[in-house]
Design a protein around this motif. Sequence first.
Motif, short mmCIF file in Angstrom:
data_model
loop_
_atom_site.label_atom_id
_atom_site.label_comp_id
_atom_site.label_asym_id
_atom_site.label_seq_id
_atom_site.Cartn_x
_atom_site.Cartn_y
_atom_site.Cartn_z
N GLY A 1 0.57 -1.23 -0.10
CA GLY A 1 -0.06 0.13 -0.16
C GLY A 1 0.75 1.22 -0.07
N ARG A 2 0.26 2.42 -0.05
CA ARG A 2 0.67 3.59 -0.01
C ARG A 2 -0.03 4.72 0.81
NH1 ARG A 2 2.67 5.63 -5.84
NH2 ARG A 2 3.91 6.84 -4.58
N GLY A 3 0.63 5.72 1.21
CA GLY A 3 -0.10 6.72 2.09
C GLY A 3 -0.48 6.45 3.41
N SER A 4 -1.85 6.64 3.75
CA SER A 4 -2.23 6.30 5.00
C SER A 4 -2.61 4.81 4.77
CB SER A 4 -3.36 7.08 5.55
OG SER A 4 -4.40 7.11 4.48
N GLY A 5 -2.69 4.18 3.97
CA GLY A 5 -2.95 2.62 3.68
C GLY A 5 -1.75 2.06 3.82
N GLU A 6 -0.49 2.27 4.08
CA GLU A 6 0.50 1.43 4.02
C GLU A 6 0.63 0.69 5.09
OE1 GLU A 6 4.84 3.11 2.55
OE2 GLU A 6 4.36 3.74 4.69
N GLU A 7 1.10 -0.61 4.97
CA GLU A 7 1.05 -1.52 6.00
C GLU A 7 2.13 -2.53 5.79
OE1 GLU A 7 -2.31 -4.51 6.10
OE2 GLU A 7 -3.20 -2.66 5.45
N ILE A 8 2.62 -3.15 6.95
CA ILE A 8 3.72 -4.20 6.73
C ILE A 8 2.85 -5.66 6.74
CG2 ILE A 8 5.53 -5.64 7.85
CD1 ILE A 8 6.64 -2.80 6.98
N GLY A 9 3.30 -6.58 6.01
CA GLY A 9 2.42 -7.86 5.95
C GLY A 9 3.33 -8.67 5.02
N THR A 10 2.51 -9.96 4.99
CA THR A 10 3.20 -11.03 3.96
C THR A 10 2.16 -10.82 2.92
OG1 THR A 10 1.27 -12.49 5.02
CG2 THR A 10 3.74 -12.62 5.50
N TYR A 11 2.92 -10.86 1.49
CA TYR A 11 2.38 -10.77 0.23
C TYR A 11 1.10 -11.76 0.01
CZ TYR A 11 6.70 -8.44 -0.53
OH TYR A 11 7.79 -7.40 -0.55
N VAL A 12 0.98 -12.93 0.54
CA VAL A 12 0.00 -13.76 0.52
C VAL A 12 -0.10 -14.56 1.86
CG1 VAL A 12 0.11 -14.70 -1.70
CG2 VAL A 12 1.60 -15.80 -0.23
N GLU A 13 -1.22 -14.78 2.23
CA GLU A 13 -1.58 -15.33 3.81
C GLU A 13 -0.58 -16.48 4.12
OE1 GLU A 13 -3.09 -14.83 7.47
OE2 GLU A 13 -3.38 -13.67 5.82
#
Length: 744
Positions: A239-251
């Motif tokens: 994501g970008r901006g305020s929707g940016e987050e750390i995560g795994t690309y797939v579950e």
Amino acid sequence: MGLGQLASRALLRSSRLTTATRTSHFLRTIVSTPELHNSEAAASQSQPEPDLPKRIPVGGARIHFPNPDDAIEVFVDGYPVKIPKGMTVLQACEIAGVDIPRFCYHSRLSIAGNCRMCLVEVEKSPKPVASCAMPALPGMKIKTDTPIAKKAREGVMEFLLMNHPLDCPICDQGGECDLQDQSMAFGSDRGRFTEMKRSVVDKNLGPLVKTVMTRCIQCTRCVRFATEVAGVQDLGMLGRGSGEEIGTYVERLMTSELSGNVIDICPVGALTSKPFAFKARNWELKGTESIDVTDAVGSNIRIDSRGPEVMRILPRLNEDINEEWISDKTRFFYDGLKRQRLNDPMIRGADGRFKTVSWRDAFAVVAEVMHQAKPEEIVGVAGKLSDAESMMALKDFLNKMGSNNIWCEGNGSNPNADLRSGYIMNTTISGLEKADVFLLVGTQPRVEAAMVNARIRKTVRATNATVGYIGPAADFNYDHQHLGTGPQTLIELAEGRLPFCSALSNAKNPVIIVGAGIFERKDKDAILSTVEAIAKNANAVRPDWNGLNMLLLNAAQAAALDLGLVPESDRSIESAKFLYLMGADDLNMEKVPDDAFVVYQGHHGDRSVYRANVIFPSSAFAEKEGTYANTEGCAQTTVPAVPTVGDARDDWKIIRAMSEVAGAQLPYDTLSAIRSRIRTVAPSLLHTDEREPATFSTSYLRPEIKEKMDMAPFEPAVENFYMTDAVTRASKIMAQCSALLMKK
């Protein structure tokens, strides 16, 4: 007081000042000092500038000048500092003793420069600069405490707290949180953000790491650690901006064997320990500096306990062994210390059930059986987690009883302990960083010694070192060439028939690492002889470099070989009538005769207990003081962190009491007395935290081997990374990891 009086006082004061000025002007005299005409005398007479107080570098920061000509001088808050070229402004400030706040910067990770908390003012720069990403230049004047720098940090902190939840009372990071500390030190007393805070869905990273991603400040430390150190592409920024987050690309789960280290490097409460969640606050815990015994690396750890229970394990900094990382097995196996423990001495009755007895009765039964057995039928086996003191006591006791059939698990029934260079890592763990070619023979460092594997990966990333591997198919987290699966490939390498031979011969510092799994093979001498021939061809053993290494599996192996735990007979187990197992749980009990009397001395009710006739409960490594030598031969000591369980005793104390009842009393009553005895056998074990290199190399002194190699391929030495000894097999957390993460 009226205006008239004020005016008259002001006029009077000004007239006095004028008079004093005139008087001093007319009375001024010029005195000539002849000695000041001499320049040398003038220099000696001139007052030296007052010395600035010496500053202590932050966190023991040290600098090394590879080339003294490359040193540059910068000024931090007016204090001059000499640093090597290429250092950043933040590092220069640390050398000058100024601690710059930071969230994204970490000394062992690449520079991201995205939190902007480390802003400082640099003279002639139009705006504050991010000190972590700005290289220091000669003569640079850095100001860290100006109103501009303070205002910039306050603004950054306000933005960071804009979406951060008020979770401190229920957050496990509370009390050791960088965001808490820095918001107190550099933040404002109020915020201007009144809109709704954003929230982020938590990710499932597995049974070890708990995520509360709403707390994340996007410093990307965990992403950089996973990619650069752990070598897995599991985490990323979405994501970008305020929707940016750390995560795994797939579950998916985080599958690295080093995943727990993201808990330590996360500056906020976004990534915390799942087993430790809501268990304790850090100020309630007592920290004890100790050593890890789950593998042969000897990682430096801190055991945090509350009362009689170990609550968590954290890494300690040791640049020569584990840097500041530890494996997941080291970090999370601690719950096994309170499960399936042996509390009291027990004897198996006629009905096959164990009954609790006193120490006196248990010793009497064992002593009676020992005297009935012939000396050559008495056998002792030390377990994977045995310390040097208890192995010394066991060897002396059995020797006094006339037996010399004693060895340590993992070393095989016929180990060669003649030359120390034949069973330790001669290059040392930190020395692996100087290598340019690696040859791994029958070893999978990722599961056998995770911290050694991390060091190899660090070297491969930094210098593009070549890695060749001989053994079964394995999952490495760096580029490697799979040369073959068995001894046939070794013969081809020794004869120079493989392309990899040119890489070995052209290498400046080649490293050959042989896995300790070959100790269990009958043709181990022939294999080692072939490996030494390869080392000779590659010039891997020189006066200034010894690249021929053995990677051990267990914490007790190196000390056992140093102390000479070598059995007289290869088939002593099959002919044993009295078997003394000191924490030995991975022995093949099918070889033990049915009429043999088995004594099990250990801290967990593991595999060997089912065959035991008598049980002696002993202390685990976290409950006693003991010496362990790691795979590079460095002796380190554990210290008691928690009280022992039930009526258990230290291993060496049990053997000392047993020897007295058996009529073969050992001549020492204290730990220092045993260490005096060790000094006569293996003095290197008493040089704590020192690496004593082997004096001779095996390649020049080993006799010629005429036996032929078995062409059977090498087998994995570790089947399950998470369950390798009695403590890890008793751990509920390790069982969860094994079930979830070992799935293919």
